[in-house]
Design an enzyme around this catalytic site. Structure first.
Site, PDB file in Angstrom:
ATOM      1  CD  GLU A  60      -3.117  -0.439   0.075  1.00  0.00           C
ATOM      2  OE1 GLU A  60      -2.810  -0.494  -1.121  1.00  0.00           O
ATOM      3  OE2 GLU A  60      -4.200  -0.013   0.475  1.00  0.00           O
TER       4      GLU A  60
ATOM      5  CB  THR B 142      -4.866   8.162  -3.722  1.00  0.00           C
ATOM      6  OG1 THR B 142      -5.642   7.131  -4.308  1.00  0.00           O
ATOM      7  CG2 THR B 142      -4.877   7.991  -2.217  1.00  0.00           C
TER       8      THR B 142
END
Ligand code: ADP
Length: 308
Positions: free
Chosen positions: A128, A181
């Site tokens: 991640e 993001t």
């Protein structure tokens, strides 16, 4: 066992009030992955179908998560990974997390499960970090542990598996607009007022209590985000309209899934979740925006082995 096929579920991070700490696992949305043992040391991504993503191990979250795991095991061989993407990258329903979680789950299964799912979260978080710059666990924790999860602390990592009321359903719409993001993080403010913080931690406590008590009204009252949603929602077309329409259709509440642009609504029961989907469909069908709608029971298990 030489090879394993894994279902890698999509996830909803934040769940309104729990920015970076709450997450929830989906059942009907997910990727598939085949992980094979190899005599050749190292990790290789040998195939990706369904998305244009890097095959290079260090540029793919699956590869990075698997490499983090490989460092902590004594295994002379390596692993080859095939990824079959169904969750669109950047949709806000944990596309990168599904790959990171699936890779470490698959390797663990091939090695006879030496690690707990909670330990696998630590490896998957390294993947991640590649996707978003920060090793966050709010998608990989529910992807690996199933149900709803709470990251109580990041240092040290302390992830709590929360109970999942059996009739909890999610309806998720992915309006296919691009929200990076990085951009949706960049617009956030770094300070919050004490008044808003009090509201938010009251809601987190309420949501968690609602899960434990099986109290859908309490879950509903707690699905409120006074800190992030007011800022981020401006990036998502029809957000407010969807919020009102889903509530009118019987949803417990709604919010931004992860960093968006997907919007989720939670409902009690499949019937309501379908009515909520119809209400969302009516909003986007006349717009220019392409969209997908998913209806899913909350998945209590997370990643799972599929027949090969
Ligand atoms: P989402 O919230 O849907 O997971 P993210 O923005 O967190 O979306 O992650 C998508 C980013 O991660 C993209 O930049 C994509 O190129 C990168 N990425 C690298 N490997 C993968 C992978 N195996 N699956 C999905 N995204 C990946």
């Amino acid at each position: 066992m030489k090879a394993v096929k894994v279902f890698c579920p999509g996830t909803i991070a934040n769940v309104s009030c729990g920015f970076d700490v709450l997450g929830l696992c989906l059942d009907s949305v997910g990727d598939e992955m085949i992980v094979r043992k190899s005599d050749v040391p190292g990790i290789r991504i040998t195939k990706i179908e369904g998305a244009d993503l890097p095959l290079e191990t260090k540029k793919n979250v699956a590869g990075v998560a698997a490499l983090a795991m490989l460092k902590e095991i004594t295994f002379e061989g390596g692993f080859d990974i095939e990824i079959y993407k169904k969750i669109k990258a950047g949709s806000g329903i944990g596309s990168s997390a599904a790959s990171a979680a699936g890779a470490v789950y698959g390797i663990n299964a091939l090695l006879g499960n030496p690690f707990t799912n909670a330990k696998l979260v630590e490896f998957a978080m390294q993947g991640e970090a590649l996707a978003s710059g920060a090793p966050h666990a709010d998608n990989v924790a529910p992807a690996l542990m199933g149900g709803c999860t709470l990251v109580r602390s990041y240092t040290p990592l302390d992830v709590i598996a929360l109970p999942t009321p059996s009739e909890l359903y999610a309806t998720v719409v992915h309006p296919q607009i691009e929200v990076k993001t990085a951009d949706s993080r960049a617009i956030l403010k770094h300070n919050v007022t004490l008044k808003k913080a009090i509201q938010q931690w009251g809601n987190v406590g309420g949501f968690v209590s609602g899960l434990f008590l099986n109290d859908y009204d309490l879950i509903s009252r707690s699905l409120e985000d006074v800190i992030v949603e007011p800022i981020r929602s401006v990036l998502i077309p029809y957000f407010k309209t969807v919020k009102v329409a889903t509530k009118n259709a019987g949803a417990l509440g709604s919010g931004i899934s992860g960093s968006g642009p997907s919007i989720f609504a939670l409902s009690k029961g499949a019937d309501t979740a379908h009515k909520v989907a119809d209400a969302i469909h009516d909003i986007y069908k006349n717009s220019e925006i392409k969209f997908d709608i998913h209806i899913s029971k909350v998945n209590p298990k997370g990643c799972k082995v599929l027949p090969l």
